[in-house]
Design a protein around this motif. Sequence first.
Motif, PDB file in Angstrom:
ATOM      1  N   ALA A  25     -16.304   1.300  -5.469  1.00 13.50           N
ATOM      2  CA  ALA A  25     -15.024   1.798  -4.962  1.00 13.50           C
ATOM      3  C   ALA A  25     -14.567   3.067  -5.675  1.00 13.50           C
ATOM      4  N   LEU A  26     -15.020   3.274  -6.914  1.00 13.96           N
ATOM      5  CA  LEU A  26     -14.675   4.483  -7.668  1.00 13.96           C
ATOM      6  C   LEU A  26     -15.932   5.072  -8.280  1.00 13.96           C
ATOM      7  N   PRO A  27     -16.019   6.388  -8.350  1.00 11.26           N
ATOM      8  CA  PRO A  27     -17.190   6.999  -8.981  1.00 11.26           C
ATOM      9  C   PRO A  27     -17.166   6.833 -10.504  1.00 11.26           C
ATOM     10  N   SER A  28     -15.976   6.740 -11.071  1.00 10.90           N
ATOM     11  CA  SER A  28     -15.815   6.513 -12.508  1.00 10.90           C
ATOM     12  C   SER A  28     -14.631   5.577 -12.717  1.00 10.90           C
ATOM     13  N   VAL A  56     -22.056  -7.173 -15.996  1.00 13.39           N
ATOM     14  CA  VAL A  56     -21.026  -6.648 -15.097  1.00 13.39           C
ATOM     15  C   VAL A  56     -20.517  -5.297 -15.598  1.00 13.39           C
ATOM     16  N   ALA A  57     -20.306  -5.170 -16.892  1.00 10.36           N
ATOM     17  CA  ALA A  57     -19.763  -3.934 -17.470  1.00 10.36           C
ATOM     18  C   ALA A  57     -20.619  -2.725 -17.105  1.00 10.36           C
ATOM     19  N   LYS A  58     -21.918  -2.916 -16.980  1.00 14.52           N
ATOM     20  CA  LYS A  58     -22.816  -1.811 -16.649  1.00 14.52           C
ATOM     21  C   LYS A  58     -22.506  -1.209 -15.272  1.00 14.52           C
ATOM     22  N   ALA A  59     -21.942  -2.008 -14.381  1.00 15.84           N
ATOM     23  CA  ALA A  59     -21.638  -1.524 -13.024  1.00 15.84           C
ATOM     24  C   ALA A  59     -20.352  -0.691 -12.979  1.00 15.84           C
ATOM     25  N   PHE A  60     -19.468  -0.880 -13.962  1.00 15.78           N
ATOM     26  CA  PHE A  60     -18.172  -0.210 -13.964  1.00 15.78           C
ATOM     27  C   PHE A  60     -18.167   0.927 -14.985  1.00 15.78           C
ATOM     28  N   THR A  61     -18.826   2.006 -14.628  1.00 18.04           N
ATOM     29  CA  THR A  61     -19.026   3.157 -15.511  1.00 18.04           C
ATOM     30  C   THR A  61     -17.702   3.676 -16.059  1.00 18.04           C
ATOM     31  N   GLY A  62     -17.613   3.705 -17.390  1.00 20.92           N
ATOM     32  CA  GLY A  62     -16.442   4.256 -18.062  1.00 20.92           C
ATOM     33  C   GLY A  62     -15.323   3.272 -18.331  1.00 20.92           C
ATOM     34  N   ALA A  63     -15.353   2.094 -17.732  1.00 23.24           N
ATOM     35  CA  ALA A  63     -14.279   1.113 -17.913  1.00 23.24           C
ATOM     36  C   ALA A  63     -14.422   0.369 -19.230  1.00 23.24           C
ATOM     37  N   LYS A  64     -13.304  -0.147 -19.700  1.00 20.81           N
ATOM     38  CA  LYS A  64     -13.293  -1.119 -20.792  1.00 20.81           C
ATOM     39  C   LYS A  64     -13.317  -2.480 -20.110  1.00 20.81           C
ATOM     40  N   LEU A  65     -14.048  -3.431 -20.670  1.00 21.20           N
ATOM     41  CA  LEU A  65     -14.167  -4.731 -20.025  1.00 21.20           C
ATOM     42  C   LEU A  65     -13.858  -5.853 -21.003  1.00 21.20           C
TER      43      LEU A  65
END
Length: 147
Positions: A25-28, A56-65
């Motif tokens: 849904a988001l590029p970053s 899962v964290a690997k799919a959400f580039t740049g996010a804190k998880l």
Amino acid sequence: MRDAVEADTIILAVPFGEHREVAKALPSWKGKTIIDAMNALVPLEELNGLPSSVFVAKAFTGAKLAKGFNHLVAATLAADPIVEGGHRVVFLSSDDEDATAPVAALAKQLGFAPVKLGKLDEGGALVHARGRTWGRLIFQDLFKKEQ
């Protein structure tokens, strides 16, 4: 979905196999905190041997998880978190302390008592499903009394 991804903190509660679609849904995801509320009862080889939240964290580039709100069934989480003068416990774990603090604050705001378990592969393992086995704290409905 569009409204949800605009938030700074997002609770990810979808069937485990769908998290990659959400991540598209988001590029970053920079500046976002993702709360992984999912449980993955999948073979370890599908996760490359990683705890599901690390995967899962690997799919959400740049996010804190952070892992949280996953050890109780939805109906229990939806019930009043204040029980007999105590607050229902939610367990949190993360490899990023900057992710745990806002999630703990959100949990308190919602009336829960957050308990930090540490890193995902350490204390967090207590609330992860591994292969076909539940972590020891999953389904434990605990309460913290105010002192």
